[in-house]
Design an enzyme around this catalytic site. Sequence first.
Site, PDB file in Angstrom:
ATOM      1  N   TYR A 155      42.644  34.895  44.816  1.00  0.00           N
ATOM      2  CA  TYR A 155      41.510  35.789  44.587  1.00  0.00           C
ATOM      3  C   TYR A 155      40.701  36.040  45.856  1.00  0.00           C
ATOM      4  CZ  TYR A 155      37.341  37.873  42.550  1.00  0.00           C
ATOM      5  OH  TYR A 155      36.295  38.718  42.274  1.00  0.00           O
ATOM      6  N   GLU A 162      40.651  43.856  49.914  1.00  0.00           N
ATOM      7  CA  GLU A 162      39.981  45.035  49.362  1.00  0.00           C
ATOM      8  C   GLU A 162      38.852  45.502  50.275  1.00  0.00           C
ATOM      9  OE1 GLU A 162      38.746  44.283  45.320  1.00  0.00           O
ATOM     10  OE2 GLU A 162      40.651  43.311  44.865  1.00  0.00           O
TER      11      GLU A 162
END
Length: 229
Positions: A155, A162
Amino acid sequence: MARRSSGSAAAMARRIYLSLYNWVAFYGWAHVLCGTASALLLPGSGGHEAVYAAVERPLLFVQTAAVVEILHSILGLVRSPVSATLPQILERTYVTWGILWSFPEAQSHILVTSLILSWSITEVIRYPFFGMREAFGFPPSSLLWLRYNTSLMLYPISMLSEVGLILVAMPSMKTSGKYCIRMPNKWNFSFDYHYASAFLLTLYVPGFMHKYRYMIGRRKKVLSAAKTA
């Protein structure tokens, strides 16, 4: 008796639907992972610069289809709270369509590789986990361990990827004016995609902390329960 039978039928229909959904999603993400591996490992495939082109169609499909998971949370079909599901699905959909698909200059960046690998590895574990749980009532212990341990590492990688890809695309957002609405217009409204993306970046850190704390708490609860079972 009729009410109990109706409730049992509804529960069975829910389990069948969720099981099918999870296995279809697994197939899609497995396709993405295999396409990524092929682009990276096969001679002449282009390496990291060719990853996006190799997986664009299945990636757009499976990530867009994941929007229904928001409805799953809202309707109570799954245990995941809307507060955890909604931000993750929206941010991924934004990066998939609003960054990668919209700005080709970001598509060949090496961060696309780390992004898609972290997403796809997470999902080829997560979806079989839920698919097995819906189909058989429990997942294998190996999937349970992988589900709640690999995500803690993957994660942060996906979040940094991102953010990095948004930053890569931002100069083009500013110069191209893509998705911007300029004044004057009949709606008397203006919108700047570049500034909106900059604002979204400020939400990433608090959003990441909220999600990560939820993941750690959920991991502790689930693995503790598995040990005592």
